[in-house]
Motif scaffolding. Structure first.
Motif, PDB file in Angstrom:
ATOM      1  N   LEU A 749       0.821  -1.204   0.000  1.00 45.75           N
ATOM      2  CA  LEU A 749       0.000   0.000   0.000  1.00 45.75           C
ATOM      3  C   LEU A 749       0.862   1.263   0.000  1.00 45.75           C
ATOM      4  CD1 LEU A 749      -2.848  -0.971   2.496  1.00 45.75           C
ATOM      5  CD2 LEU A 749      -3.012  -0.718   0.022  1.00 45.75           C
ATOM      6  N   ALA A 750       1.950   1.244   0.771  1.00 44.47           N
ATOM      7  CA  ALA A 750       2.828   2.413   0.818  1.00 44.47           C
ATOM      8  C   ALA A 750       3.479   2.659  -0.536  1.00 44.47           C
ATOM      9  CB  ALA A 750       3.893   2.218   1.900  1.00 44.47           C
ATOM     10  N   LYS A 752       2.358   1.684  -3.497  1.00 41.21           N
ATOM     11  CA  LYS A 752       1.328   2.121  -4.440  1.00 41.21           C
ATOM     12  C   LYS A 752       0.967   3.582  -4.198  1.00 41.21           C
ATOM     13  CE  LYS A 752      -2.777   0.169  -6.636  1.00 41.21           C
ATOM     14  NZ  LYS A 752      -3.732  -0.964  -6.628  1.00 41.21           N
ATOM     15  N   ALA A 753       0.936   3.968  -2.910  1.00 40.33           N
ATOM     16  CA  ALA A 753       0.600   5.350  -2.574  1.00 40.33           C
ATOM     17  C   ALA A 753       1.710   6.321  -2.953  1.00 40.33           C
ATOM     18  CB  ALA A 753       0.312   5.454  -1.078  1.00 40.33           C
ATOM     19  N   PRO A 757       1.158   8.472  -7.334  1.00 36.20           N
ATOM     20  CA  PRO A 757       1.006   9.926  -7.289  1.00 36.20           C
ATOM     21  C   PRO A 757       2.235  10.694  -7.747  1.00 36.20           C
ATOM     22  CG  PRO A 757       0.053   8.939  -5.334  1.00 36.20           C
ATOM     23  CD  PRO A 757       0.754   7.840  -6.079  1.00 36.20           C
ATOM     24  N   ILE A 772      -5.335  12.199  -6.479  1.00 36.23           N
ATOM     25  CA  ILE A 772      -5.917  11.438  -5.371  1.00 36.23           C
ATOM     26  C   ILE A 772      -7.129  10.639  -5.844  1.00 36.23           C
ATOM     27  CG2 ILE A 772      -7.064  11.650  -3.135  1.00 36.23           C
ATOM     28  CD1 ILE A 772      -5.302  14.144  -2.660  1.00 36.23           C
ATOM     29  N   SER A 775      -5.968   7.603  -7.683  1.00 36.10           N
ATOM     30  CA  SER A 775      -5.432   6.607  -6.759  1.00 36.10           C
ATOM     31  C   SER A 775      -6.555   5.857  -6.058  1.00 36.10           C
ATOM     32  CB  SER A 775      -4.530   7.291  -5.726  1.00 36.10           C
ATOM     33  OG  SER A 775      -3.432   7.911  -6.352  1.00 36.10           O
ATOM     34  N   MET A 779      -7.251   1.825  -6.325  1.00 36.72           N
ATOM     35  CA  MET A 779      -7.325   0.927  -5.171  1.00 36.72           C
ATOM     36  C   MET A 779      -8.691   0.264  -5.069  1.00 36.72           C
ATOM     37  SD  MET A 779      -5.184   2.957  -2.222  1.00 36.72           S
ATOM     38  CE  MET A 779      -3.424   3.275  -2.438  1.00 36.72           C
TER      39      MET A 779
END
Length: 823
Positions: A749-750, A752-753, A757, A772, A775, A779
Motif C-alpha cells: 500500500l505504501a 502504491k501510494a 502519485p 488522489i 489513486s 485501489m
C-alpha cells in the motif's frame, strides 16, 4: 516478408557501431560508477541496520546469579505428550547451569526425579518442587516422589509445594494447606508454595502457615514497560515485606521473555530480556534477597498453556545457546551485522549491473533504484531470518512455505514498478519517441476502418460514424459490424444512418455470431476492399479527430512496422466526479506505462485508435477469438513474428468512461481475466529466449505485476485476518509473527501510494485532487482485479458480460466487448 528477412532489415536499420576503444572506456566508467553506487547503497543499508539496532546501555554482570528456575525439557520434548529428557541431557543442562548459579528450583517431583542427584554432582543446591493440580491421585504421587527425593539427596534444602495452584483455581487455600502440612511431615524441611504477589496479599491465612513466601514477580505479564520493570519488581517486593515483616520472602520467578505478544507497554524482545536481567542483577546484588531467575532454558512446549511468550523466558535457548551478552551494549538483534552484510552482498551485483546497463538515466534515478534494490534485499534477509527466532511447528513451516513465494512476488512487484518509476522520471529523453506527422503523407495507403458494436445505443454509434465521415483522408472505408444485437431499435437506426454516408460506409448485422469482438473483426477481414493495406479499429463510442489517419499512416513507410497505436482518451467526464476519477486513472497508463514499454518495443496494443498492417495481421493468424483481450494478444503475436509496434502519444480520438463503479469493475475484471488467458496460452514464448527480445519478455511477464500484487494483497489480507483469529482462538497452534502477514500488505500500500502519485504529478496533466481521485479509483479495483486473476488462472472461457459506458449523449448504456483499455 519472412520473419528472418524482417529481422535482417531491422538489424540493417541500427546505427553503425561506435569504435571499440571508446565503447570499452564507457563500459569501464559505467562499471566503476555502478560499484560506487552499490557501495553507497551498502553504506546506507548498514546505517539503517545500525539505526534500528541502536544499542541499549545496561549494567554489566560478571558474577553468578543466586538461583535459576529449571525445567529440563529439550527442543522437541513435551511432558503433556510424555516426551521427557534423558539423564544425559539433564546432566549436560546442570553442568551448564553450574557455571552461572549455585542453586536451582524445580517444579515437579515425578517427571524429573533424577535432577536433585545430578545437581549434587555439579555442586548445586535445590529447592525441590511438587506439582499440584485438580488431580488428587497425581498430587499424592507428587508428594510421595518429593519425600523420596528429599530423603535421597542432601543438597535439597527446601520444598515448594504447588506452583500457582491458587491462581489457576486448581486448589482452594485449605486444600493447599493440607498438602503443605503433609509435605512438612514427610520432609522436615522449610515448606512454601509459589504464587504471584497479589495472591499473597489476598490470602494472609496462607502466608501465616508457610515457612517462607515464594512470590512470582513478572512485570511483563502486567504490561509494565521494561525501563520501569525493575522498579516495579522491588515495589511489589517491598509491599509484601511491609505486609509480612517477619516472613522470609523468596522471589521464586523473576524475568522477561525474549519473544511474545506486546502487553500494553511491555514488549518482548531479546534486548528487553537482557536489559531487564542486567538491571535487576545490578540492583539486587547489594540486597540480601533470595531469587530465582525465570528461567534457565527456553521451553517451547509451554506455548500451549502460556501463549506466545511462554516458550521464551530462558537465559539459554532451547538448543542451549546463550541468548544475550552479560556485558557490553545490548543490541536489538545480536546478529544484525551479519544480516546487514548479507543484504549488502545480495544487492551488490544487481545494483552494479543496473547502473552499467542504464547509464543513460540521470544519476538520481540510478541512485533511487539502487536504494530500492538494497531495501528489497534487506527485506528478504529480514523475512528469511524472522522464523529462526521462533520455535515453529509443522503448521508454521507449512504456512511459511506458502508465504515465501508470495513475499518474493511482492518484492518483485515493487522492483518492477520502481524501474518504471525511475525510467519515466529520470530519463534523459525517450529512445523511441514517435510523433504524429505534421504534413499529409506523400502516399495514402488504403485503410479499412472496422467499427464493431453490440447492443450499443444508436446515438452513440452515429456520433462515431459522423466523426469518421469527416476524416481528412481520401483512401479509406468504414465497415460497421453489429454482432448479436437482437433489439432492432438499436441496430436499424445505425443501418439507416450508414446508408446516408455514401459508398465508403457499409453496415453488416450478424444476429448470431461467435467470437465476441474478435469474431466480428475477423468477419470484417473477409469483407474489406482488396486495396486495403492498413486495418484500423475504433470503439463504438469514439469521436475521432479528422487528422487521425493522416497523422499516423506515414509510420508504415518502415516495412518492419506492423502497428501504430494512439492513446485512448475520454470526453464528457469533467462535470462528473466518478467519471473524472476513471478518466485520470486510465490516463496514467498512456502517459507513463506505454512510454516505458515503448522503449523496448513492447507496448500493449489496444482495440481502439489502433492501425494494423493488413499483411502482418493475416500472416500471423488474424484476431484470436479464444481470448477476451484479442488486441493485446495480437500485439504480442506480431512482436513474436519480428514486427515493430509504435506508440504515438497524441490524442486523436476520445471515447466515454464507464458509467458507474459496477461497469468500471466489470471492465477491469475482464482485462485481468484476459491477461491470464494470454499468459497461459503464450507462456512458452515468454519464459525462454526466442523470437521475443529480453525486453519484450520482461514487459509481458511483469507488465501485469500490479494486478498480481492486487491478488497477493487480497491473499495477504485474508491470511492476516485468519492468522489473527487463529492466534486468539488457538495461540498454541499459531506461532508465526503477524508481522510476516501485515508488513507485506502495508509495504504494498505504501509503494502504491508513493509511486503512482509521484509519477502522475510528473507526467499526467492533472492536479492533486485528480491524482488522489485516480489513486482511490485504482485501489477500489483491487478486489475485481484479484478475482480476474484467480478466475482467469483456472477458467478456459470468459464471461460475455458487458459493462456500461457513460456520457452526455449515450447516457447509461450497454457496453461492447472491447478490451481496449488496460493498465
Amino acid at each position: 516478408m519472412s520473419p528472418q528477412t524482417l529481422r535482417e532489415t531491422v538489424a540493417a536499420l541500427r546505427p553503425p557501431a561506435r569504435p571499440r576503444a571508446g565503447r570499452a572506456a564507457r563500459i569501464t566508467l559505467a562499471g566503476l560508477l555502478g560499484v560506487l553506487i552499490a557501495a553507497a547503497a551498502a553504506a546506507a543499508n548498514y546505517g539503517l541496520w545500525t539505526f534500528f539496532n541502536r544499542p541499549v546501555e545496561a549494567p554489566e554482570w560478571s558474577g553468578k546469579v543466586k538461583g535459576v528456575a529449571y525445567s529440563g525439557f529439550q527442543r522437541d520434548q513435551d511432558p503433556t505428550r510424555r516426551r521427557f529428557p534423558t539423564e544425559a541431557e539433564l546432566d549436560r543442562d546442570l553442568a551448564l547451569l553450574a557455571g552461572v548459579t549455585g542453586r536451582i528450583r524445580t517444579y515437579t517431583a515425578i517427571e524429573n526425579s533424577a535432577v536433585a542427584r545430578l545437581a549434587d554432582k555439579h555442586g548445586l543446591r535445590v529447592a525441590a518442587g511438587a506439582w499440584l493440580d485438580r488431580r488428587a491421585g497425581n498430587n499424592r504421587n507428587e508428594l510421595d516422589a518429593l519425600g523420596w527425593i528429599v530423603q535421597s539427596n542432601r543438597n535439597v534444602d527446601s520444598v515448594i509445594v504447588g506452583n500457582e495452584a491458587i491462581l489457576r483455581g486448581d486448589l482452594s487455600v485449605p486444600e493447599l494447606l493440607r498438602y503443605m502440612v503433609e509435605a512438612k511431615r514427610r520432609t522436615r524441611l522449610p515448606v512454601s508454595t509459589a504464587e504471584p504477589w497479589h495472591v499473597w496479599l489476598k490470602h494472609p491465612e496462607l502466608a501465616r502457615r508457610v515457612d517462607f513466601i515464594t512470590v512470582h514477580l513478572l512485570p511483563y505479564w502486567e504490561g509494565v514497560p521494561v525501563h520501569e520493570a525493575v522498579d516495579y519488581v522491588f515495589m511489589r517486593y517491598e509491599e509484601l515485606k511491609r505486609k509480612y515483616p517477619k516472613k522470609r520472602i523468596v522471589i521464586g520467578e523473576v524475568g522477561w521473555p525474549s519473544q511474545g505478544d506486546r502487553r500494553d507497554g511491555a514488549v518482548a524482545s531479546p534486548a528487553a530480556q537482557a536489559q531487564f536481567l542486567r538491571e535487576f542483577l545490578e540492583v539486587v546484588q547489594d540486597r540480601r534477597i533470595e531469587y530465582y531467575v525465570m528461567e534457565g532454558f527456553d521451553q517451547p512446549w509451554k506455548r500451549a498453556a502460556e501463549g506466545r511468550a511462554g516458550p521464551y523466558w530462558g537465559m539459554f535457548d532451547a538448543y542451549r545457546a546463550p541468548k544475550f551478552d552479560w556485558s557490553g551494549p545490548i543490541a536489538g538483534d545480536r546478529h544484525w551485522r551479519a544480516k546487514a552484510l548479507a543484504a549488502s552482498l545480495l544487492a551488490f551485483v544487481p545494483i552494479v549491473l543496473f547502473a552499467s546497463r542504464f547509464r543513460r538515466l540521470r544519476w538520481q534515478g540510478i541512485a533511487f533504484f539502487a536504494l530500492l534494490v538494497q531495501a528489497s534485499a534487506a527485506a528478504l534477509v529480514w523475512t528469511a531470518s524472522v522464523p529462526f527466532a521462533f520455535y515453529l511447528d509443522p503448521l508454521d513451516w507449512a504456512m511459511l512455505a506458502a508465504l515465501a513465494p508470495a513475499l518474493v512476488a511482492m518484492i518483485s512487484v515493487l522492483l518492477v514498478n520502481g524501474f518504471e518509476f525511475v525510467e519515466t522520471l529520470w530519463n534523459r529523453g525517450w529512445l523511441r519517441a514517435f510523433a504524429p506527422h505534421a504534413e499529409p503523407p506523400a502516399r495514402e495507403p488504403f485503410v479499412s476502418i472496422h467499427l464493431p458494436c453490440c447492443n450499443e445505443p444508436p446515438e452513440m454509434v452515429m456520433l462515431t460514424l459522423a466523426s469518421l465521415a469527416h476524416l481528412d483522408y481520401r483512401n479509406f472505408e468504414v465497415l460497421v459490424i453489429d454482432n448479436n444485437t437482437q433489439d432492432e431499435a438499436k441496430w436499424k437506426p445505425v443501418e439507416a444512418f450508414v446508408a446516408t454516408l455514401g459508398p465508403r460506409f457499409r453496415f453488416f448485422h450478424l444476429p448470431s455470431w461467435p467470437g465476441f469482438k474478435a469474431g466480428a473483426l475477423n468477419f470484417a477481414l473477409g469483407e474489406i476492399d482488396p486495396r486495403t493495406e492498413i486495418v484500423g479499429v475504433v470503439d463504438a463510442d469514439y469521436a475521432v479527430s479528422g487528422n487521425w489517419l493522416a497523422s499516423l499512416v506515414g509510420h508504415f513507410d518502415a516495412p518492419q512496422v506492423a502497428v501504430v497505436q494512439a492513446p485512448q482518451a475520454h470526453r464528457d467526464f469533467e462535470a462528473n466526479a466518478f467519471r473524472r476519477m476513471c478518466n485520470w486513472e486510465f490516463d496514467g497508463f498512456f502517459r507513463i506505462g506505454m512510454h516505458h514499454r515503448n522503449e523496448r518495443n513492447a507496448i500493449i496494443q489496444h482495440g481502439t485508435m489502433t492501425l494494423v498492417r493488413r499483411a502482418a495481421l493475416e500472416r500471423t493468424g488474424r484476431w484470436s477469438e479464444w481470448c477476451i483481450c484479442e488486441d493485446a494478444e495480437l500485439g504480442l503475436r506480431l512482436m513474436h513474428a519480428g514486427y515493430e509496434i509504435k506508440y504515438v502519444d497524441a490524442v486523436l480520438g476520445r471515447g466515454l468512461t464507464p458509467a458507474d463503479f459496477r461497469a468500471f469493475k466489470a471492465q477491469r475484471f475482464r482485462w485481468a481475466f484476459g491477461a491470464m488467458q494470454i499468459l497461459k496460452r503464450r507462456w512458452g514464448w515468454l519464459n525462454r529466449p526466442g523470437p521475443l527480445t529480453a525486453g519484450q519478455r520482461y514487459h509481458f511477464l511483469t507488465g501485469w505485476f500490479w494486478w498480481f500484487a492486487d491478488a497477493l494483497h487480497l491473499v495477504f489480507s485474508f491470511l492476516a485476518l485468519a492468522w489473527t483469529a487463529g492466534m486468539i482462538a488457538a495461540p498454541h497452534l499459531f506461532s508465526l509473527p503477524l508481522d510476516l502477514f501485515v508488513l507485506p500488505v502495508l509495504g504494498f500500500l505504501a509503494a502504491k501510494a508513493f509511486f503512482g502519485p509521484a509519477l502522475y504529478r510528473a507526467r499526467v496533466p492533472c492536479g492533486w485532487p485528480d491524482v488522489i481521485g485516480a489513486s482511490v479509483a485504482s485501489m477500489g479495483l483491487s478486489h475485481a482485479i484479484a478475482r480476474g486473476i484467480f478466475e482467469g488462472s483456472r477458467a478456459r472461457k470468459a464471461s460475455s458480460s458487458r459493462p456500461r459506458r457513460g456520457g452526455s449523449r449515450a447516457g447509461a448504456s450497454a457496453r461492447s466487448t472491447s478490451c481496449a483499455r488496460r493498465r
